[in-house]
Scaffold this motif. Structure first.
Motif, PDB file in Angstrom:
ATOM      1  N   LEU A 170       0.830  -1.210   0.000  1.00  0.00           N
ATOM      2  CA  LEU A 170       0.000   0.000   0.000  1.00  0.00           C
ATOM      3  C   LEU A 170       0.860   1.255   0.000  1.00  0.00           C
ATOM      4  N   LYS A 171       1.950   1.206   0.724  1.00  0.00           N
ATOM      5  CA  LYS A 171       2.868   2.344   0.756  1.00  0.00           C
ATOM      6  C   LYS A 171       3.471   2.583  -0.622  1.00  0.00           C
ATOM      7  N   LYS A 172       3.827   1.498  -1.312  1.00  0.00           N
ATOM      8  CA  LYS A 172       4.381   1.630  -2.668  1.00  0.00           C
ATOM      9  C   LYS A 172       3.360   2.244  -3.624  1.00  0.00           C
ATOM     10  N   ILE A 173       2.099   1.780  -3.531  1.00  0.00           N
ATOM     11  CA  ILE A 173       1.046   2.288  -4.414  1.00  0.00           C
ATOM     12  C   ILE A 173       0.787   3.767  -4.149  1.00  0.00           C
ATOM     13  N   ASN A 174       0.679   4.125  -2.867  1.00  0.00           N
ATOM     14  CA  ASN A 174       0.412   5.529  -2.524  1.00  0.00           C
ATOM     15  C   ASN A 174       1.555   6.437  -2.938  1.00  0.00           C
ATOM     16  N   ASN A 175       2.781   5.965  -2.793  1.00  0.00           N
ATOM     17  CA  ASN A 175       3.936   6.761  -3.218  1.00  0.00           C
ATOM     18  C   ASN A 175       3.918   6.996  -4.722  1.00  0.00           C
ATOM     19  N   LEU A 176       3.564   5.945  -5.472  1.00  0.00           N
ATOM     20  CA  LEU A 176       3.522   6.087  -6.927  1.00  0.00           C
ATOM     21  C   LEU A 176       2.364   6.985  -7.356  1.00  0.00           C
ATOM     22  N   LYS A 177       1.231   6.878  -6.658  1.00  0.00           N
ATOM     23  CA  LYS A 177       0.098   7.761  -6.949  1.00  0.00           C
ATOM     24  C   LYS A 177       0.471   9.216  -6.687  1.00  0.00           C
ATOM     25  N   THR A 178       1.210   9.442  -5.604  1.00  0.00           N
ATOM     26  CA  THR A 178       1.625  10.807  -5.257  1.00  0.00           C
ATOM     27  C   THR A 178       2.545  11.385  -6.315  1.00  0.00           C
ATOM     28  N   THR A 179       3.459  10.573  -6.811  1.00  0.00           N
ATOM     29  CA  THR A 179       4.381  11.062  -7.847  1.00  0.00           C
ATOM     30  C   THR A 179       3.689  11.237  -9.184  1.00  0.00           C
ATOM     31  N   SER A 180       2.526  10.586  -9.370  1.00  0.00           N
ATOM     32  CA  SER A 180       1.791  10.724 -10.630  1.00  0.00           C
ATOM     33  C   SER A 180       0.928  11.967 -10.651  1.00  0.00           C
ATOM     34  N   ILE A 181       0.511  12.461  -9.501  1.00  0.00           N
ATOM     35  CA  ILE A 181      -0.399  13.600  -9.429  1.00  0.00           C
ATOM     36  C   ILE A 181       0.164  14.870 -10.049  1.00  0.00           C
ATOM     37  N   PRO A 182       1.485  15.201  -9.882  1.00  0.00           N
ATOM     38  CA  PRO A 182       1.995  16.443 -10.467  1.00  0.00           C
ATOM     39  C   PRO A 182       1.835  16.539 -11.979  1.00  0.00           C
ATOM     40  N   ASN A 183       1.573  15.429 -12.662  1.00  0.00           N
ATOM     41  CA  ASN A 183       1.350  15.489 -14.106  1.00  0.00           C
ATOM     42  C   ASN A 183       0.085  16.279 -14.450  1.00  0.00           C
ATOM     43  N   VAL A 184      -0.835  16.398 -13.499  1.00  0.00           N
ATOM     44  CA  VAL A 184      -2.072  17.156 -13.701  1.00  0.00           C
ATOM     45  C   VAL A 184      -2.048  18.338 -12.735  1.00  0.00           C
ATOM     46  N   THR A 185      -1.847  19.528 -13.275  1.00  0.00           N
ATOM     47  CA  THR A 185      -1.726  20.715 -12.445  1.00  0.00           C
ATOM     48  C   THR A 185      -3.083  21.395 -12.291  1.00  0.00           C
ATOM     49  N   THR A 186      -3.455  21.666 -11.057  1.00  0.00           N
ATOM     50  CA  THR A 186      -4.698  22.387 -10.792  1.00  0.00           C
ATOM     51  C   THR A 186      -4.406  23.540  -9.843  1.00  0.00           C
ATOM     52  N   GLN A 187      -5.293  24.524  -9.844  1.00  0.00           N
ATOM     53  CA  GLN A 187      -5.157  25.660  -8.946  1.00  0.00           C
ATOM     54  C   GLN A 187      -6.507  25.960  -8.310  1.00  0.00           C
TER      55      GLN A 187
END
Length: 652
Positions: free
Chosen positions: A142-159
């Motif tokens: 679960l830690k591996k999945i969450n870490n990878l999800k976190t690193t994937s989020i910056p690809n979509v920038t929102t404000q």
């Protein structure tokens, strides 16, 4: 003496060896089951594990990224390879799980000589150790999945400034992130989003331009491509897909929320439905509107058609123009609004959608005369759009002691007086008459008719705009330009060009072929992995196929306009069930749905032999359930509507 020493002493070393092997397999089974869950979760969320991306990356290093087309193929190969590796690893893990379970079953059978209580105790110990090991590995994964999800989020920038929450409801972060991307943001189309009947109708329409000798071959290739796509493995969900699902679920659970665009700034606005309705209602209850006792659509449609007949009788328009301009299935203009989030109190800008309204074609006809021909667009003050204005300002040097100012008109269209409009147009008639053969009296009569009948519907109530022009009418921007030009103290055209410029959308065209024929544009929904193949198959010299995104964030926005009741909808495919057997009639019509159903009822009463429905009723003596007639889909294009009907007839 320990447990295993006692087992060795009483039952021999082979029994101890079997028990230890059982324990080892149990730990391996916990790891394998976790591994399967781990890989399936990656597939579900559309993620690729790091151990795969790092190894595939070494293969990608063999290629040089210096060609756009080749780069796309490399990326597709990369994605395809990564997904295939996950599938192969899943197959391997499944095989391992089956093998370990089989070994444990065999070991359990080989230990039948042990006392039953001892086996039960040992199994309980194994269960405890299994759960402990399973939980330990699960937390790591679960830690591996969450870490990878976190690193994937910056690809979509929102404000945060891209979304304005005016409601009293707290919005989850995933929902806020998706909505802040804006209504035009496209989400990957999946197999669940595809309507096969729409794809078939679009492709058949494109295939019409292909010579008969090649048509069947191309049709077979299209069928093969679509079939292969439908039967391919289920797609993985990306992060955006998860956001989309979360947002869809959240809005379904909170159906009292309205999601819409702001008036300016491309901000997504969330507000309570009650607040939205009150703001629109306050506009309709102002002095500029009055309530109508009934729907005037049919009456105005008849009057508009009479004006079109008159224009045709006087030879002002051709018979072909008459046919195109006349309407028989009009709907009432619908009012909606966009909040001005940059102003205090968030006032609403009212917009009246005139699409398919009774006066739409007549308004466009008059507007084209005024704008496309009679209006001077070549003057030095003309500003085509914001890009043109920016280009002009960039090379402009402000003289000393001068100040650059920006002026605005409050509610420009709503503050145009009808008498002033007519007076201005009369003064400009010497210019207008050079671009039309319509006499001034009839021209002004038509404009007054349009201005005096600006009406709309909101919550099934009808209102007439008694002052100003409708925001959304094709004629309003043209009239505003003439009136603003007429303002005293300002050069001709300057004010209107700065205040409000609205130029008609021009359908793109390509240079004519050598034979002088213009190419035809066709559209096809963009579906990753399918659209490119279909376009390649159907490409021909006489048409250009362009893809469009069908699944956008706008799909989740609220339906602000009043929905037409079924009986007032047109351009559709429908079905009517027989009451006395399992038969179903599938039909299509460009008329009002209610009108078409009444025609069927009349045919059955008169025993007319005009349709398959009437023939069935007459020959079998059966009755159809007209009260339960349903609309299957809508399509305004006649050819596509017929193809869609054929598909429904084959697949209903």
């Amino acid at each position: 003496m320990g447990f295993f020493e006692e087992i060795s002493h009483n039952y021999g070393p082979e029994t101890t060896k079997e028990l230890k092997l059982w324990s080892t397999n149990n730990r391996k089974l916990a790891a394998a089951l976790n591994r399967r869950i781990f890989l399936l979760e990656f597939k579900r969320q559309g993620l690729i594990p790091k151990h795969i991306t790092s190894n595939v990356k070494s293969i990608m290093g063999l290629f040089e990224y210096n060609n756009q087309r080749l780069n796309r193929k490399i990326r597709e190969f990369n994605d395809s390879t990564s997904k295939k590796i996950i599938n192969l690893e899943l197959c391997q893990v499944n095989h391992k799980i089956k093998r370990l379970e089989l070994l444990n079953t065999q070991i359990r059978q080989s230990l039948q000589h042990l006392p039953e209580y001892m086996l039960i105790q040992y199994q309980d110990r194994l269960k405890c150790s299994f759960n402990k090991e399973f939980h330990k590995i699960k937390m790591t994964n679960l830690k591996k999945i969450n870490n990878l999800k976190t690193t994937s989020i910056p690809n979509v920038t929102t404000q945060d400034r891209w979304i304005k929450n005016l409601s009293d409801k707290e919005i989850p972060n995933t929902v806020k992130s998706l909505l802040s991307l804006g209504s035009k943001f496209s989400v990957t189309t999946t197999k669940k989003d595809i309507n096969i009947d729409r794809i078939i109708a679009d492709t058949e329409y494109i295939l019409e331009a292909i010579p008969d000798g090649r048509k069947n071959v191309q049709r077979a290739k299209v069928t093969n491509a679509v079939t292969n796509y439908i039967h391919r493995p289920k797609e993985e969900n990306s992060l955006i897909q998860k956001w989309y699902k979360d947002t869809k679920w959240f809005l379904k659970e909170n159906n009292n929320l309205i999601i819409l665009n702001s008036d300016k700034g491309a901000v997504t606005v969330v507000m309570n439905e009650k607040m939205y309705n009150e703001k629109i209602q306050s506009i309709l209850e102002s002095k500029d509107f009055k309530r109508l006792p009934r729907d005037p659509t049919q009456t105005l449609q008849t009057k508009c058609n009479k004006y079109i007949d008159k224009l045709g009788e006087l030879k002002y328009i051709t018979k072909e123009q008459m046919k195109q301009m006349k309407t028989y299935n009009s709907v009432a203009p619908r009012i909606y609004g966009n909040p001005k989030v940059h102003k205090d109190g968030y006032p609403m800008r009212p917009i009246i959608s005139s699409i398919n309204s009774p006066m739409n074609s007549l308004s466009k006809f008059i507007a084209d005369i005024q704008m496309k021909t009679a209006y001077d667009e070549e003057n030095q003050y003309y500003v085509k759009d914001t890009f043109h204005f920016a280009t002009t300002v960039n090379i402009f040097k402000l003289p000393e002691n001068y100040t650059l100012i920006s002026l605005d008109v409050i509610n420009l269209f709503g503050n145009l007086d009808k008498n002033d409009i007519i007076e201005v147009l009369k003064q400009k008639w010497d210019i207008i008459k050079e671009h039309t053969n319509i006499n001034m009296e009839l021209f002004m009569e038509i404009i007054l008719f349009i201005l005096n009948n600006n009406y709309c519907v909101f919550k099934e109530k009808y209102y007439l705009q008694i002052f100003g022009c409708a925001m959304g009418s094709k004629l309003s921007p043209r009239l505003a330009q003439y009136v603003m030009d007429h303002l005293n103290g300002y050069p001709r055209s300057l004010v209107s060009r700065i205040f409000h410029t609205s130029t008609p959308m021009v359908t793109p065209s390509c240079p004519p072929d050598s034979d002088g024929a213009d190419k035809k544009y066709n559209k096809l929904i963009y579906i990753p992995g399918l659209s490119q193949r279909l376009i390649k198959v159907m490409r021909n010299s006489s048409s250009i196929i362009v893809s469009y995104y069908n699944k956008t964030v706008r799909k989740l926005f609220s339906q602000l306009k009043d929905r037409d009741p079924d009986y007032r909808q047109s351009g559709l495919v429908y079905r009517v069930n027989c009451k006395d057997c399992t038969g179903t009639y599938i039909g299509q019509t460009r008329q009002y749905f209610g009108t078409r159903i009444k025609q069927h009822q009349s045919d059955c009463m008169k025993q007319s032999n005009t349709t398959a429905l009437a023939q069935h009723a007459m020959s079998e003596g059966h009755q159809f359930d007209f009260d339960d007639a349903k609309i299957l889909t809508r399509e305004n294009n006649w050819f596509k509507r017929v193809e869609t009907t054929n598909w429904w007839m084959r697949n209903f």
